[in-house]
Design a protein around this motif. Sequence first.
Motif, PDB file in Angstrom:
ATOM      1  N   MET A 148       9.083   2.412  -4.210  1.00 42.99           N
ATOM      2  CA  MET A 148       7.766   1.904  -3.834  1.00 42.99           C
ATOM      3  C   MET A 148       7.856   1.158  -2.513  1.00 42.99           C
ATOM      4  SD  MET A 148       5.258  -0.671  -5.966  1.00 42.99           S
ATOM      5  CE  MET A 148       6.418  -2.047  -5.808  1.00 42.99           C
ATOM      6  N   LYS A 149       7.010   1.514  -1.560  1.00 43.83           N
ATOM      7  CA  LYS A 149       7.017   0.868  -0.257  1.00 43.83           C
ATOM      8  C   LYS A 149       6.016  -0.292  -0.236  1.00 43.83           C
ATOM      9  CE  LYS A 149       8.451   4.992   2.239  1.00 43.83           C
ATOM     10  NZ  LYS A 149       8.138   5.946   3.332  1.00 43.83           N
ATOM     11  N   ARG A 150       6.289  -1.222   0.655  1.00 42.56           N
ATOM     12  CA  ARG A 150       5.394  -2.360   0.844  1.00 42.56           C
ATOM     13  C   ARG A 150       4.632  -2.192   2.148  1.00 42.56           C
ATOM     14  NH1 ARG A 150       8.265  -6.306   2.255  1.00 42.56           N
ATOM     15  NH2 ARG A 150      10.253  -5.212   2.323  1.00 42.56           N
ATOM     16  N   ILE A 151       3.384  -2.606   2.132  1.00 40.63           N
ATOM     17  CA  ILE A 151       2.552  -2.563   3.335  1.00 40.63           C
ATOM     18  C   ILE A 151       2.054  -3.971   3.605  1.00 40.63           C
ATOM     19  CG2 ILE A 151       0.548  -1.487   4.448  1.00 40.63           C
ATOM     20  CD1 ILE A 151       0.614   0.636   2.212  1.00 40.63           C
ATOM     21  N   HIS A 152       2.066  -4.358   4.860  1.00 43.25           N
ATOM     22  CA  HIS A 152       1.477  -5.640   5.235  1.00 43.25           C
ATOM     23  C   HIS A 152       0.482  -5.415   6.361  1.00 43.25           C
ATOM     24  CE1 HIS A 152       1.092  -9.970   5.409  1.00 43.25           C
ATOM     25  NE2 HIS A 152       1.022  -9.843   6.733  1.00 43.25           N
ATOM     26  N   GLY A 157       0.756   3.538  -5.648  1.00 47.08           N
ATOM     27  CA  GLY A 157       1.622   2.660  -6.416  1.00 47.08           C
ATOM     28  C   GLY A 157       2.266   1.596  -5.559  1.00 47.08           C
ATOM     29  N   SER A 158       1.843   1.504  -4.296  1.00 43.48           N
ATOM     30  CA  SER A 158       2.396   0.523  -3.363  1.00 43.48           C
ATOM     31  C   SER A 158       1.438  -0.652  -3.202  1.00 43.48           C
ATOM     32  CB  SER A 158       2.647   1.162  -1.989  1.00 43.48           C
ATOM     33  OG  SER A 158       3.638   2.155  -2.071  1.00 43.48           O
ATOM     34  N   TYR A 159       2.029  -1.797  -2.942  1.00 46.39           N
ATOM     35  CA  TYR A 159       1.229  -3.004  -2.743  1.00 46.39           C
ATOM     36  C   TYR A 159       0.988  -3.219  -1.250  1.00 46.39           C
ATOM     37  CZ  TYR A 159       2.192  -4.201  -7.604  1.00 46.39           C
ATOM     38  OH  TYR A 159       2.264  -4.184  -8.971  1.00 46.39           O
ATOM     39  N   LEU A 177      -3.804   7.376   6.641  1.00 42.35           N
ATOM     40  CA  LEU A 177      -2.486   7.288   7.271  1.00 42.35           C
ATOM     41  C   LEU A 177      -1.604   6.292   6.523  1.00 42.35           C
ATOM     42  CD1 LEU A 177      -0.520   8.058   9.465  1.00 42.35           C
ATOM     43  CD2 LEU A 177      -1.622   6.399  10.983  1.00 42.35           C
ATOM     44  N   LEU A 178      -2.170   5.169   6.108  1.00 41.68           N
ATOM     45  CA  LEU A 178      -1.403   4.203   5.322  1.00 41.68           C
ATOM     46  C   LEU A 178      -0.926   4.822   4.019  1.00 41.68           C
ATOM     47  CD1 LEU A 178      -3.441   0.875   5.751  1.00 41.68           C
ATOM     48  CD2 LEU A 178      -1.343   1.564   6.936  1.00 41.68           C
ATOM     49  N   ALA A 230       2.958   5.471   2.767  1.00 45.10           N
ATOM     50  CA  ALA A 230       3.443   4.797   1.571  1.00 45.10           C
ATOM     51  C   ALA A 230       3.988   5.764   0.524  1.00 45.10           C
ATOM     52  CB  ALA A 230       2.321   3.951   0.960  1.00 45.10           C
ATOM     53  N   LEU A 231       3.583   6.996   0.595  1.00 45.93           N
ATOM     54  CA  LEU A 231       4.023   7.964  -0.427  1.00 45.93           C
ATOM     55  C   LEU A 231       5.466   8.414  -0.211  1.00 45.93           C
ATOM     56  CD1 LEU A 231       0.795  10.174  -0.704  1.00 45.93           C
ATOM     57  CD2 LEU A 231       1.702   8.567  -2.390  1.00 45.93           C
TER      58      LEU A 231
END
Length: 224
Positions: free
Chosen positions: A1-5, A30-32, A218-219, A223-224
């Motif tokens: 699972m990747k994280r995005i900020h 499934g990413s935060y 795109l985000l 993340a996938l």
Amino acid sequence: MKRIHCIVEGQTELTVFTNILAPYIFFKTGSYISFSTLKCTGGGITNYSKLFIELRNHLRDKEKILTTFFDYYGILESHHFPNYQEAKQKQSDPTKGVQLLEQGMIEDLKSKGIETKNFVPYIQLHEFEALLFSSAEGFSLFNNSSIVEEIRNITAHYQNPESINDSPLTAPSKRIIAIFEKQGMKYEKIIDGNNIATKIGINTFMERCPRFREWVQLLISKAL
């Protein structure tokens, strides 16, 4: 699972996107996604030299996807963004101007040896409130048919909500403020903006606002 900020411009964007974008991203990937407002500012854009430090520090985490959400309308020459002259003084098409500013951030980071493969710069055309014109029904919360009608009248003159901006006096937020004032009401940016956005929903935002949709998609792909 990747994280995005996501670094956002102010408290309104932080509140709205925590409520509607974060659940959508999590459902799709499934990413935060977490959010923070710009540092060293009391609201609005800060000088690029200060933003650069934030970008650099976040991008040191190689497992993090970093993105931004700033208003094109609010970026001024005094903020010293890369490509500003080309984007906002020499370019008559604001859509291309936004792309030049986004690319300028990437190029500047690269020139200083910072890896940008996980960086997704995004500048909203023209500002956050443009999204609220995605559906006049969002304004039905105020039980005032005149407000709803005026919102409909404005959107009817534009190809999509992101195109709404003729001058500093008619930016999307200024239009909403003026409409409310005509009815003896005050537009509370954080509270009302969040309530309107929640009622409209992110799916309608994405349907009506092509640049916003491309950013979210795109985000999701990153993340996938």
